[in-house]
Design an enzyme around this catalytic site. Structure first.
Site, PDB file in Angstrom:
ATOM      1  N   ASP A 161      39.465  28.733  46.201  1.00 43.87           N
ATOM      2  CA  ASP A 161      39.785  29.559  45.038  1.00 43.87           C
ATOM      3  C   ASP A 161      39.361  31.019  45.225  1.00 43.87           C
ATOM      4  O   ASP A 161      40.024  31.928  44.721  1.00 43.87           O
ATOM      5  CB  ASP A 161      39.081  28.956  43.806  1.00 43.87           C
ATOM      6  CG  ASP A 161      39.471  29.627  42.508  1.00 43.87           C
ATOM      7  OD1 ASP A 161      40.683  29.787  42.275  1.00 43.87           O
ATOM      8  OD2 ASP A 161      38.572  30.011  41.725  1.00 43.87           O
TER       9      ASP A 161
ATOM     10  N   LYS B  33      42.040  45.972  42.218  1.00 43.37           N
ATOM     11  CA  LYS B  33      40.899  46.525  41.471  1.00 43.37           C
ATOM     12  C   LYS B  33      40.630  47.947  41.944  1.00 43.37           C
ATOM     13  O   LYS B  33      40.673  48.233  43.133  1.00 43.37           O
ATOM     14  CB  LYS B  33      39.652  45.645  41.673  1.00 43.37           C
ATOM     15  CG  LYS B  33      39.774  44.281  40.981  1.00 43.37           C
ATOM     16  CD  LYS B  33      38.496  43.497  41.094  1.00 43.37           C
ATOM     17  CE  LYS B  33      38.666  42.069  40.604  1.00 43.37           C
ATOM     18  NZ  LYS B  33      38.527  41.899  39.170  1.00 43.37           N
TER      19      LYS B  33
ATOM     20  N   GLU C  36      30.196  34.897  38.858  1.00 40.93           N
ATOM     21  CA  GLU C  36      30.767  34.846  37.507  1.00 40.93           C
ATOM     22  C   GLU C  36      29.827  34.069  36.600  1.00 40.93           C
ATOM     23  O   GLU C  36      29.164  33.136  37.056  1.00 40.93           O
ATOM     24  CB  GLU C  36      32.107  34.121  37.528  1.00 40.93           C
ATOM     25  CG  GLU C  36      33.129  34.729  38.460  1.00 40.93           C
ATOM     26  CD  GLU C  36      34.435  33.938  38.421  1.00 40.93           C
ATOM     27  OE1 GLU C  36      35.286  34.283  37.609  1.00 40.93           O
ATOM     28  OE2 GLU C  36      34.555  32.973  39.189  1.00 40.93           O
TER      29      GLU C  36
ATOM     30  N   ASP D 295      65.012  24.398  33.781  1.00 45.31           N
ATOM     31  CA  ASP D 295      64.239  23.310  34.389  1.00 45.31           C
ATOM     32  C   ASP D 295      64.561  23.385  35.875  1.00 45.31           C
ATOM     33  O   ASP D 295      65.678  23.060  36.289  1.00 45.31           O
ATOM     34  CB  ASP D 295      64.669  21.977  33.768  1.00 45.31           C
ATOM     35  CG  ASP D 295      63.921  20.817  34.405  1.00 45.31           C
ATOM     36  OD1 ASP D 295      63.105  21.070  35.323  1.00 45.31           O
ATOM     37  OD2 ASP D 295      64.163  19.678  34.000  1.00 45.31           O
TER      38      ASP D 295
ATOM     39  N   LYS E   5      48.260  33.417  44.235  1.00 44.25           N
ATOM     40  CA  LYS E   5      47.375  32.513  44.948  1.00 44.25           C
ATOM     41  C   LYS E   5      47.060  31.319  44.050  1.00 44.25           C
ATOM     42  O   LYS E   5      47.226  31.449  42.843  1.00 44.25           O
ATOM     43  CB  LYS E   5      46.101  33.213  45.380  1.00 44.25           C
ATOM     44  CG  LYS E   5      45.232  33.704  44.199  1.00 44.25           C
ATOM     45  CD  LYS E   5      43.803  33.859  44.579  1.00 44.25           C
ATOM     46  CE  LYS E   5      43.005  32.594  44.452  1.00 44.25           C
ATOM     47  NZ  LYS E   5      42.590  32.229  43.104  1.00 44.25           N
TER      48      LYS E   5
ATOM     49  N   LYS F 175      30.368  30.155  40.155  1.00 42.05           N
ATOM     50  CA  LYS F 175      30.613  30.162  38.707  1.00 42.05           C
ATOM     51  C   LYS F 175      29.310  29.783  38.008  1.00 42.05           C
ATOM     52  O   LYS F 175      28.439  29.162  38.605  1.00 42.05           O
ATOM     53  CB  LYS F 175      31.701  29.152  38.368  1.00 42.05           C
ATOM     54  CG  LYS F 175      33.034  29.523  38.975  1.00 42.05           C
ATOM     55  CD  LYS F 175      34.191  29.043  38.139  1.00 42.05           C
ATOM     56  CE  LYS F 175      35.516  29.385  38.767  1.00 42.05           C
ATOM     57  NZ  LYS F 175      35.940  30.774  38.544  1.00 42.05           N
TER      58      LYS F 175
ATOM     59  N   HIS G  99      39.995  36.273  47.958  1.00 39.65           N
ATOM     60  CA  HIS G  99      39.325  37.489  47.480  1.00 39.65           C
ATOM     61  C   HIS G  99      38.195  37.953  48.419  1.00 39.65           C
ATOM     62  O   HIS G  99      38.125  39.120  48.798  1.00 39.65           O
ATOM     63  CB  HIS G  99      38.740  37.274  46.089  1.00 39.65           C
ATOM     64  CG  HIS G  99      39.729  36.796  45.074  1.00 39.65           C
ATOM     65  ND1 HIS G  99      41.035  37.202  45.063  1.00 39.65           N
ATOM     66  CD2 HIS G  99      39.618  35.936  44.030  1.00 39.65           C
ATOM     67  CE1 HIS G  99      41.669  36.630  44.045  1.00 39.65           C
ATOM     68  NE2 HIS G  99      40.832  35.849  43.417  1.00 39.65           N
TER      69      HIS G  99
HETATM   70  C1  BG6 Z   1      40.845  33.952  40.299  1.00 41.00           C
HETATM   71  C2  BG6 Z   1      40.192  32.613  40.425  1.00 41.00           C
HETATM   72  O1  BG6 Z   1      41.662  34.217  41.414  1.00 41.00           O
HETATM   73  O2  BG6 Z   1      39.837  34.952  40.205  1.00 41.00           O
HETATM   74  C3  BG6 Z   1      39.274  32.339  39.253  1.00 41.00           C
HETATM   75  O3  BG6 Z   1      41.198  31.608  40.483  1.00 41.00           O
HETATM   76  C4  BG6 Z   1      38.271  33.469  39.079  1.00 41.00           C
HETATM   77  O4  BG6 Z   1      38.582  31.100  39.408  1.00 41.00           O
HETATM   78  C5  BG6 Z   1      38.994  34.813  39.069  1.00 41.00           C
HETATM   79  O5  BG6 Z   1      37.595  33.269  37.848  1.00 41.00           O
HETATM   80  C6  BG6 Z   1      37.986  35.942  39.106  1.00 41.00           C
HETATM   81  O6  BG6 Z   1      38.672  37.149  38.910  1.00 41.00           O
HETATM   82  P1  BG6 Z   1      37.927  38.397  38.302  1.00 41.00           P
HETATM   83  O7  BG6 Z   1      38.943  39.489  38.352  1.00 41.00           O
HETATM   84  O8  BG6 Z   1      37.520  38.021  36.906  1.00 41.00           O
HETATM   85  O9  BG6 Z   1      36.737  38.645  39.173  1.00 41.00           O
END
Ligand code: BG6
Length: 492
Positions: free
Chosen positions: A235, A182, A216, A93, A148, A340, A240
């Site tokens: 996010d 990637k 996505e 903890d 992150k 999304k 990214h």
């Molecule tokens: C993460 C985000 O860093 O990347 C998510 O927090 C997102 O919200 C994800 O879905 C997408 O990653 P990938 O590799 O599936 O494109």
């Protein structure tokens, strides 16, 4: 691709070891590394959580996570057994009793390298590092890995960086942006800097604009609580998308060296023209998905997703126009977009070339300039649209024809998961594909004013139906200059 040395025997200590990231990404990737012979036989994984699990309980959980992972497909019993033998669980903890830290001390071997992986919310990273230090667990070669989102603005990112930096030197801090792991993202560097033909074209003279998309089909799933306080800008864009922009736009580094590469990325971030005030109104679009149908299935709108308030201004979609104020890119818009619950899952970088300066085919149906598409997922590959003559003896007609390099067809081998690459690099001590403190802070420095303007000017997200191409505003944003998003002209 990385500058790896031989694998070292390491104790990899995962805080948040029973959590979502550990189960969905880290353990399956470690299994795959083990199966493919990339883990030193003596390396062990110590999961840390507050859950009070025995080693056997944890191994059962881990086995289920590995078996259920898409990339694993079939587990080989001997390999799985060997992998599970490497795993143990320690209950700590972080803010509590000394007992937990003592148990962790007992579980680690003084003769091995130590990697502390903080798969936990960043606010507690500092506390964990302090605890590790107090317990005397940070040895000279220890490294720390952080996930992150690193903070929610520049001030909080600095606070986290300070707290972790009080215990670990910068060269020992590995900040993950899994997009950098990637395969196609690494291939972008090879494409740009191992071939001679692109560099002369890679500037405002020949490139009209760049599009970077991470779309996505999934919604926020069980992460509504976290997501509601983040939104797509924090996010996805802050990390990214800006990292992809950096790799696309950076100058050739002098070498493939950790600092040479990161210095060049930093310069790109520092050259981003600030997006403030009226420019935020004009050059950014926020969206939020409503109810809709994604690939034939009806899905909830964002506000109906469980775990968050019924009224929320959190954006699940962002499109924006960025500019890089330097000689190479002056006047070339970089359109960034992420969302999304879009109609298709697709992450790609599209380099859109200019029209020829003079056409010798007047009166033909010129279908537009060529594009180079670097497709991250799905179907990793590189795709160049060129113009060709359509066959036939009648009037000359031009057709847009793709030249395709599909990685799956060209290399008859599995593409590793992003976390396999990144874990390998952490274990080998190579931080090239990790974000340096100054990069993370420069990205927040650019993103903060946009979020402030959204709040200050009450720019609320535009609803788009789940399963669509995003809000109409995104089409207006790029359409203002007569341009279109790439999929609207995708060769079929
Ligand atoms: C993460 C985000 O860093 O990347 C998510 O927090 C997102 O919200 C994800 O879905 C997408 O990653 P990938 O590799 O599936 O494109």
């Amino acid at each position: 691709m990385s500058q790896q040395s031989a694998p070292h025997p390491t104790d990899l200590v995962v805080f948040g070891g029973t959590g979502d990231l550990s189960m969905r990404k880290l353990l399956p990737s470690l299994y795959l590394l083990d199966r493919d012979g990339h883990l030193d036989a003596r390396t062990r994984v110590v999961a840390v959580s507050r859950e009070g699990l025995t080693d056997a309980d944890f191994r059962d959980k881990a086995a289920a996570a590995v078996r259920g992972h898409r990339a694993v497909q079939v587990t080989e019993p001997d390999v799985l057994r060997r992998f599970l033998d490497r795993l143990s669980h320690v209950t700590v903890d972080v803010g509590g009793e000394q007992e937990g830290w003592d148990a962790l001390t007992g579980a680690l071997d003084p003769g091995r390298d130590r990697v502390f992986y903080l798969a936990v919310p960043p606010m507690i990273s500092g506390r964990i590092c302090h605890g590790l230090n107090e317990a005397g667990l940070v040895t000279g070669g220890s490294r720390v890995v952080m996930e992150k989102p690193l903070g929610r603005d520049l001030a909080s990112a600095r606070a986290v960086n300070d707290a972790v930096g009080a215990v670990f030197e910068e060269s020992r801090i590995y900040r993950i942006d899994h997009y950098l792991g990637k395969e196609t993202v690494q291939n972008l560097l090879v494409l740009r800097f191992a071939n001679v033909f692109l560099e002369p074209l890679w500037n405002s003279r020949w490139i009209d604009h760049v599009q970077i998309t991470a779309a996505e089909t999934v919604g926020v799933g069980g992460r509504r609580g976290y997501y509601d306080s983040a939104g797509a800008m924090r996010d996805m864009v802050q990390n990214h998308l800006l990292q992809l922009l950096c790799l696309t736009a950076m100058e050739p580094p002098a070498s493939y060296d950790r600092d040479a590469v990161r210095d060049e990325k930093l310069k790109v971030l520092q050259s981003l023209r600030p997006l403030t005030g009226d420019r935020v109104v004009e050059d950014t679009v926020r969206g939020q998905y409503g109810r809709g149908t994604v690939r034939g299935t009806e899905v909830l709108g964002y506000l109906d997703e469980p775990g968050g308030p019924a009224v929320s201004d959190t954006e699940t979609f962002v499109a924006l126009r960025a500019e890089i104020a330097n000689w190479r890119w002056a006047g070339v818009p970089f359109y960034l977009r992420t969302g999304k619950r879009m109609s298709h899952a697709r992450s790609e970088i599209v380099i859109r070339f200019r029209e020829v300066p003079h056409t010798i085919f007047p009166g033909t149906n010129l279908p537009g300039a060529g594009s180079l598409v670097i497709r991250l997922q799905p179907d990793e590959g590189i795709h160049l649209t060129t113009l060709a003559k359509a066959p036939g003896a009648g009037a000359l007609r031009l057709r847009s024809v793709p030249l395709e390099l599909s990685f799956a067809n060209t290399f008859a081998t599995r593409s590793p998961e992003a976390y396999e690459r990144l874990l390998t690099d952490v274990l080998a001590g190579d931080p090239t594909l990790f974000m340096r403190r100054d990069e993370v802070e420069a990205a927040w420095h650019w993103v903060d004013p946009v979020i402030e303007a959204w709040n200050g000017l009450s720019i609320t997200p535009e609803t788009y139906p789940a399963g669509s191409a995003g809000p109409a505003g995104a089409h207006r944003l790029i359409g203002r200059t007569g341009r279109t998003w790439y999929e609207e002209e995708r060769p079929r």
